[in-house]
Design a protein around this motif. Structure first.
Motif, PDB file in Angstrom:
ATOM      1  N   ASP A  84     116.683  65.707 -17.000  1.00 12.14           N
ATOM      2  CA  ASP A  84     117.387  65.752 -18.283  1.00 12.14           C
ATOM      3  C   ASP A  84     117.153  67.122 -18.903  1.00 12.14           C
ATOM      4  N   PHE A  85     117.897  67.422 -19.954  1.00  8.49           N
ATOM      5  CA  PHE A  85     117.688  68.656 -20.713  1.00  8.49           C
ATOM      6  C   PHE A  85     117.557  68.269 -22.168  1.00  8.49           C
ATOM      7  N   LYS A  86     116.447  68.661 -22.776  1.00  6.80           N
ATOM      8  CA  LYS A  86     116.170  68.331 -24.177  1.00  6.80           C
ATOM      9  C   LYS A  86     116.209  69.602 -25.014  1.00  6.80           C
ATOM     10  N   GLN A  87     116.875  69.507 -26.149  1.00  8.67           N
ATOM     11  CA  GLN A  87     116.948  70.624 -27.090  1.00  8.67           C
ATOM     12  C   GLN A  87     116.121  70.255 -28.314  1.00  8.67           C
ATOM     13  N   SER A  88     115.310  71.188 -28.812  1.00  7.69           N
ATOM     14  CA  SER A  88     114.517  70.947 -30.014  1.00  7.69           C
ATOM     15  C   SER A  88     114.503  72.214 -30.857  1.00  7.69           C
ATOM     16  N   LEU A  89     113.822  72.148 -31.977  1.00  6.09           N
ATOM     17  CA  LEU A  89     113.722  73.320 -32.849  1.00  6.09           C
ATOM     18  C   LEU A  89     112.979  74.470 -32.166  1.00  6.09           C
ATOM     19  N   MET A  90     112.142  74.141 -31.200  1.00  7.64           N
ATOM     20  CA  MET A  90     111.370  75.156 -30.481  1.00  7.64           C
ATOM     21  C   MET A  90     112.105  75.698 -29.255  1.00  7.64           C
ATOM     22  N   GLY A  91     113.341  75.261 -29.052  1.00  3.70           N
ATOM     23  CA  GLY A  91     114.107  75.688 -27.881  1.00  3.70           C
ATOM     24  C   GLY A  91     114.417  74.490 -27.011  1.00  3.70           C
ATOM     25  N   GLY A  92     114.813  74.752 -25.795  1.00  4.15           N
ATOM     26  CA  GLY A  92     115.179  73.670 -24.899  1.00  4.15           C
ATOM     27  C   GLY A  92     114.527  73.822 -23.547  1.00  4.15           C
ATOM     28  N   GLY A  93     114.584  72.742 -22.785  1.00  9.55           N
ATOM     29  CA  GLY A  93     114.029  72.801 -21.449  1.00  9.55           C
ATOM     30  C   GLY A  93     114.366  71.548 -20.661  1.00  9.55           C
ATOM     31  N   PHE A  94     114.256  71.675 -19.346  1.00 14.65           N
ATOM     32  CA  PHE A  94     114.492  70.541 -18.468  1.00 14.65           C
ATOM     33  C   PHE A  94     113.273  69.623 -18.500  1.00 14.65           C
ATOM     34  N   THR A  95     113.525  68.314 -18.457  1.00 11.66           N
ATOM     35  CA  THR A  95     112.452  67.338 -18.316  1.00 11.66           C
ATOM     36  C   THR A  95     112.684  66.600 -17.006  1.00 11.66           C
ATOM     37  N   ILE A  96     111.607  66.280 -16.331  1.00 10.75           N
ATOM     38  CA  ILE A  96     111.694  65.599 -15.040  1.00 10.75           C
ATOM     39  C   ILE A  96     110.857  64.342 -15.115  1.00 10.75           C
ATOM     40  N   ASP A  97     111.504  63.212 -14.880  1.00 10.02           N
ATOM     41  CA  ASP A  97     110.833  61.924 -14.888  1.00 10.02           C
ATOM     42  C   ASP A  97     110.878  61.371 -13.467  1.00 10.02           C
ATOM     43  N   ASN A  98     109.742  61.465 -12.774  1.00 12.25           N
ATOM     44  CA  ASN A  98     109.655  61.060 -11.376  1.00 12.25           C
ATOM     45  C   ASN A  98     108.840  59.772 -11.268  1.00 12.25           C
ATOM     46  N   PRO A  99     109.489  58.653 -10.924  1.00 17.43           N
ATOM     47  CA  PRO A  99     108.752  57.402 -10.807  1.00 17.43           C
ATOM     48  C   PRO A  99     107.778  57.372  -9.626  1.00 17.43           C
ATOM     49  N   ASN A 100     107.861  58.354  -8.725  1.00 18.96           N
ATOM     50  CA  ASN A 100     106.982  58.426  -7.564  1.00 18.96           C
ATOM     51  C   ASN A 100     105.718  59.244  -7.818  1.00 18.96           C
ATOM     52  N   ALA A 101     105.623  59.861  -8.988  1.00 16.87           N
ATOM     53  CA  ALA A 101     104.451  60.662  -9.323  1.00 16.87           C
ATOM     54  C   ALA A 101     103.307  59.732  -9.710  1.00 16.87           C
ATOM     55  N   LEU A 102     102.172  59.906  -9.068  1.00 11.68           N
ATOM     56  CA  LEU A 102     100.991  59.107  -9.402  1.00 11.68           C
ATOM     57  C   LEU A 102     100.345  59.605 -10.681  1.00 11.68           C
ATOM     58  N   SER A 104     100.534  63.276 -13.544  1.00 11.44           N
ATOM     59  CA  SER A 104     101.066  64.594 -13.901  1.00 11.44           C
ATOM     60  C   SER A 104      99.975  65.367 -14.615  1.00 11.44           C
ATOM     61  N   CYS A 105     100.074  66.685 -14.562  1.00 11.66           N
ATOM     62  CA  CYS A 105      99.061  67.498 -15.216  1.00 11.66           C
ATOM     63  C   CYS A 105      99.361  67.619 -16.711  1.00 11.66           C
ATOM     64  N   GLY A 106      98.394  68.087 -17.448  1.00 12.75           N
ATOM     65  CA  GLY A 106      98.543  68.245 -18.887  1.00 12.75           C
ATOM     66  C   GLY A 106      99.599  69.262 -19.270  1.00 12.75           C
ATOM     67  N   CYS A 107      99.794  70.277 -18.437  1.00 10.71           N
ATOM     68  CA  CYS A 107     100.794  71.294 -18.764  1.00 10.71           C
ATOM     69  C   CYS A 107     102.203  70.847 -18.383  1.00 10.71           C
ATOM     70  N   GLY A 108     102.325  69.701 -17.687  1.00 19.35           N
ATOM     71  CA  GLY A 108     103.632  69.126 -17.399  1.00 19.35           C
ATOM     72  C   GLY A 108     104.424  69.777 -16.289  1.00 19.35           C
ATOM     73  N   THR A 109     103.814  70.670 -15.529  1.00 21.58           N
ATOM     74  CA  THR A 109     104.575  71.366 -14.494  1.00 21.58           C
ATOM     75  C   THR A 109     104.230  70.935 -13.082  1.00 21.58           C
ATOM     76  N   SER A 110     103.210  70.094 -12.921  1.00 23.01           N
ATOM     77  CA  SER A 110     102.879  69.659 -11.572  1.00 23.01           C
ATOM     78  C   SER A 110     102.513  68.179 -11.568  1.00 23.01           C
ATOM     79  N   PHE A 111     102.428  67.614 -10.356  1.00 21.93           N
ATOM     80  CA  PHE A 111     102.193  66.185 -10.231  1.00 21.93           C
ATOM     81  C   PHE A 111     101.527  65.873  -8.903  1.00 21.93           C
ATOM     82  N   LYS A 112     101.061  64.626  -8.767  1.00 19.11           N
ATOM     83  CA  LYS A 112     100.500  64.116  -7.520  1.00 19.11           C
ATOM     84  C   LYS A 112     101.421  63.029  -7.001  1.00 19.11           C
ATOM     85  N   ALA A 113     101.543  62.940  -5.678  1.00 20.47           N
ATOM     86  CA  ALA A 113     102.346  61.883  -5.055  1.00 20.47           C
ATOM     87  C   ALA A 113     101.609  61.381  -3.832  1.00 20.47           C
TER      88      ALA A 113
END
Length: 124
Positions: A84-102, A104-113
């Motif tokens: 998805d792509f979310k727009q906010s007052l701080m700008g916008g960015g892609f969000t990734i929701d992966n149901p296979n991720a065991l 995710s890291c605190g910074c939101g850019t990596s995951f475990k599978a």
């Protein structure tokens, strides 16, 4: 080319942003490749890039006018992942929701599978 299979769910908002980026980068005829690569504090990270080449073992799907490519190797880890792509007052960015991720890291850019063990790296 592998048969068409929906692996990624691309929202309308994300597709609008992808199309805008294609125009900005003069890649209007390219496909969007979504991939998994090693790296990040949880071991795996997502990659998205414009690509002209489709490999024989790629899964190909078309959503909202965007052709999406996922390699056979990454398809299991990315199955039913929503971009998805979310727009906010701080700008916008892609969000990734992966149901296979065991996890995710605190910074939101990596995951475990479970399907692909990887070496964790420090957050940058």
């Amino acid at each position: 080319m592998a048969s068409e299979k929906q692996v990624i769910i691309l929202t309308e908002a994300a597709s609008f942003q992808v199309k805008e980026m294609m125009v900005q980068n003069e890649e209007e005829n390219a496909s969007l490749r979504v991939a998994v690569k090693g790296g990040g504090c949880s071991g795996l990270s997502y990659g998205m890039a414009f690509e002209q080449t489709i490999n024989d073992d790629d899964f190909v799907d078309s959503q909202h006018g965007i052709q999406i490519i996922v390699s056979k190797e990454d398809a299991g880890i990315l199955q039913d992942t929503k971009i998805d792509f979310k727009q906010s007052l701080m700008g916008g960015g892609f969000t990734i929701d992966n149901p296979n991720a065991l996890a995710s890291c605190g910074c939101g850019t990596s995951f475990k599978a479970a399907a692909r063990p990887a070496v964790e790296q420090p957050c940058e």
